[in-house]
Design an enzyme around this catalytic site. Structure first.
Site, PDB file in Angstrom:
ATOM      1  N   LYS A   1      -0.455   4.638   4.464  1.00 28.48           N
ATOM      2  CA  LYS A   1      -1.601   3.896   5.306  1.00 28.48           C
ATOM      3  C   LYS A   1      -1.015   3.849   6.753  1.00 28.48           C
ATOM      4  CE  LYS A   1      -3.985  -0.258   4.840  1.00 28.48           C
ATOM      5  NZ  LYS A   1      -5.213   0.168   5.128  1.00 28.48           N
TER       6      LYS A   1
ATOM      7  N   HIS B   1       0.922  -1.131  -0.157  1.00 29.80           N
ATOM      8  CA  HIS B   1      -0.001  -0.192   0.051  1.00 29.80           C
ATOM      9  C   HIS B   1       0.844   1.388   0.067  1.00 29.80           C
ATOM     10  CE1 HIS B   1      -3.287  -2.662   1.047  1.00 29.80           C
ATOM     11  NE2 HIS B   1      -4.035  -1.556   0.697  1.00 29.80           N
TER      12      HIS B   1
HETATM   13  P1  NAD Z   1      -7.530   9.102   5.267  1.00 33.27           P
HETATM   14  O1  NAD Z   1      -6.597   9.175   6.340  1.00 33.27           O
HETATM   15  O2  NAD Z   1      -7.169   9.971   3.938  1.00 33.27           O
HETATM   16  O3  NAD Z   1      -9.058   9.581   5.883  1.00 33.27           O
HETATM   17  C1  NAD Z   1      -9.456   9.734   7.268  1.00 33.27           C
HETATM   18  C2  NAD Z   1     -10.593  10.569   7.301  1.00 33.27           C
HETATM   19  O4  NAD Z   1     -11.134  10.178   8.702  1.00 33.27           O
HETATM   20  C3  NAD Z   1     -10.395  12.101   7.306  1.00 33.27           C
HETATM   21  O5  NAD Z   1     -11.513  12.717   6.793  1.00 33.27           O
HETATM   22  C4  NAD Z   1     -10.111  12.263   8.782  1.00 33.27           C
HETATM   23  O6  NAD Z   1     -10.795  13.785   8.913  1.00 33.27           O
HETATM   24  C5  NAD Z   1     -11.447  11.455   9.430  1.00 33.27           C
HETATM   25  N1  NAD Z   1     -11.139  11.234  10.928  1.00 33.27           N
HETATM   26  C6  NAD Z   1      -9.843  11.054  11.112  1.00 33.27           C
HETATM   27  N2  NAD Z   1     -10.092  10.929  12.831  1.00 33.27           N
HETATM   28  C7  NAD Z   1     -11.293  11.290  13.233  1.00 33.27           C
HETATM   29  C8  NAD Z   1     -12.136  11.426  14.127  1.00 33.27           C
HETATM   30  N3  NAD Z   1     -11.631  11.391  15.323  1.00 33.27           N
HETATM   31  N4  NAD Z   1     -13.376  11.712  13.979  1.00 33.27           N
HETATM   32  C9  NAD Z   1     -13.763  11.933  12.570  1.00 33.27           C
HETATM   33  N5  NAD Z   1     -13.134  11.770  11.500  1.00 33.27           N
HETATM   34  C10 NAD Z   1     -11.895  11.737  11.628  1.00 33.27           C
HETATM   35  O7  NAD Z   1      -7.812   7.703   4.991  1.00 33.27           O
HETATM   36  P2  NAD Z   1      -8.414   7.114   3.662  1.00 33.27           P
HETATM   37  O8  NAD Z   1      -7.154   6.646   2.811  1.00 33.27           O
HETATM   38  O9  NAD Z   1      -9.490   7.694   3.178  1.00 33.27           O
HETATM   39  O10 NAD Z   1      -8.904   5.513   4.580  1.00 33.27           O
HETATM   40  C11 NAD Z   1      -9.656   5.739   5.668  1.00 33.27           C
HETATM   41  C12 NAD Z   1      -9.985   4.426   6.070  1.00 33.27           C
HETATM   42  O11 NAD Z   1     -10.809   3.532   5.074  1.00 33.27           O
HETATM   43  C13 NAD Z   1      -8.891   3.762   6.775  1.00 33.27           C
HETATM   44  O12 NAD Z   1      -8.984   2.640   7.781  1.00 33.27           O
HETATM   45  C14 NAD Z   1      -8.218   2.697   5.251  1.00 33.27           C
HETATM   46  O13 NAD Z   1      -7.635   1.600   5.589  1.00 33.27           O
HETATM   47  C15 NAD Z   1      -9.833   2.268   4.866  1.00 33.27           C
HETATM   48  N6  NAD Z   1      -9.897   1.806   3.781  1.00 33.27           N
HETATM   49  C16 NAD Z   1     -10.998   0.898   3.303  1.00 33.27           C
HETATM   50  C17 NAD Z   1     -11.072   0.440   2.050  1.00 33.27           C
HETATM   51  C18 NAD Z   1     -12.205  -0.607   1.931  1.00 33.27           C
HETATM   52  O14 NAD Z   1     -12.558  -1.014   0.686  1.00 33.27           O
HETATM   53  N7  NAD Z   1     -12.922  -0.913   3.044  1.00 33.27           N
HETATM   54  C19 NAD Z   1     -10.523   0.833   1.096  1.00 33.27           C
HETATM   55  C20 NAD Z   1      -9.457   2.219   1.165  1.00 33.27           C
HETATM   56  C21 NAD Z   1      -9.208   2.580   2.358  1.00 33.27           C
END
Ligand code: NAD
Length: 255
Positions: A148, A144
């Site tokens: 991440k 990744h």
């Molecule tokens: P990112 O770090 O770009 O975004 C995280 C988001 O969460 C931001 O908007 C941030 O403001 C918010 N956030 C953080 N702490 C917070 C809090 N205490 N209260 C409210 N909001 C809060 O991350 P990303 O790359 O968009 O990934 C997000 C999550 O999704 C990760 O856990 C990642 O592993 C997961 N993910 C899952 C899939 C899937 O298909 N299930 C695919 C990609 C990523």
């Protein structure tokens, strides 16, 4: 019109959700949750709030791509204000996973560590291969992008669960997440899950089955994060009128 609340809207996947939802005729973003001030552009018709209850009350369904601690708070508040939840956040600890299961007794929840069709199918194939290829060593490698936070990826852990289930093994007894030093030979049942990080790789997972004289590798590569946002939107459209309960992406895709 299904009103969607986006949790984690400023994130890599969250921003794509906002864009991809604009293309839907029967769904729209109604609310986004922000921790502090809004630091990105959004249509003025969307309610922006840092109050979790207001956020939940302003939508028919929530799509969450945030962080484990944030997801935990969402689940806790949703216990008081139940809403269908599509949870994509990975890296949930045992307490958070238990909370998710408890919450699913009050509302429909679809939890998927990977929203893509390809990985949903890959999990099935891994289960089958693991069961059929008796005696083959199973090794999983995931790659990744450098930002991440959790490792191994939720997807790799789910794949390792499928591999263990195919052999009737308890993953906790056989999972290995690193090798270093004079650790001795590989044991028969161990399932290794190794994480590599670098650059802008969206997500690459290889599940290998290795034996003397031959090996089989099943590989999935996500080339665009829209795969996840579009998959989550498809899951939300499916989940919104379901009964309470915990659902998987395989349920949604009828795999
Ligand atoms: P990112 O770090 O770009 O975004 C995280 C988001 O969460 C931001 O908007 C941030 O403001 C918010 N956030 C953080 N702490 C917070 C809090 N205490 N209260 C409210 N909001 C809060 O991350 P990303 O790359 O968009 O990934 C997000 C999550 O999704 C990760 O856990 C990642 O592993 C997961 N993910 C899952 C899939 C899937 O298909 N299930 C695919 C990609 C990523």
């Amino acid at each position: 019109m299904v009103k969607v609340g986006v949790f984690g809207a400023s994130g890599r996947v969250g921003k794509l959700l906002l864009e991809d939802l604009k293309e839907k005729d029967n769904m729209e973003v109604s609310t986004v949750f922000v921790r502090r001030d809004l630091d990105f552009a959004i249509d003025p018709s969307v309610m922006v709030t840092s109050d979790m209850k207001t956020f939940l009350n302003g939508c028919d369904i929530v799509i969450d791509f945030s962080l484990p601690e944030a997801c935990e708070k969402l689940l806790e508040e949703a216990m008081n204000t139940p809403k269908p939840l599509v949870i994509g956040t990975t890296g949930l600890n045992t307490h958070q996973l238990n909370l998710l299961k408890t919450a699913s007794e009050k509302m429909p929840i679809l939890y998927a560590t990977n929203m893509s069709l390809g990985v949903a199918l890959l999990n099935k194939l891994v289960y089958q291969a693991s069961a059929a290829l008796e005696g083959f060593d199973i090794e999983i490698v995931e790659m990744h992008h450098r930002h991440k936070k959790d490792a191994p990826s939720g997807t790799a852990l789910t794949l390792s669960e499928s591999a263990a289930a195919g052999r009737g093994l308890n993953l906790d007894d056989v999972r290995v997440s690193g090798r270093d030093g004079n650790i001795g030979e590989r044991t028969k049942d161990e399932i290794a899950v190794m994480a590599l990080r670098g650059g802008d790789i969206v997500g690459r997972h290889t599940v290998g089955f290795y034996n003397d004289g031959e090996f089989l590798e099943l590989n999935h590569t996500a080339t665009s994060r829209n795969t996840f946002s579009k998959g989550a939107i498809r899951a939300a459209a499916w989940l919104v009128d379901k009964e309470v309960g915990l659902y998987s992406i395989a349920d949604c895709l009828e795999l």
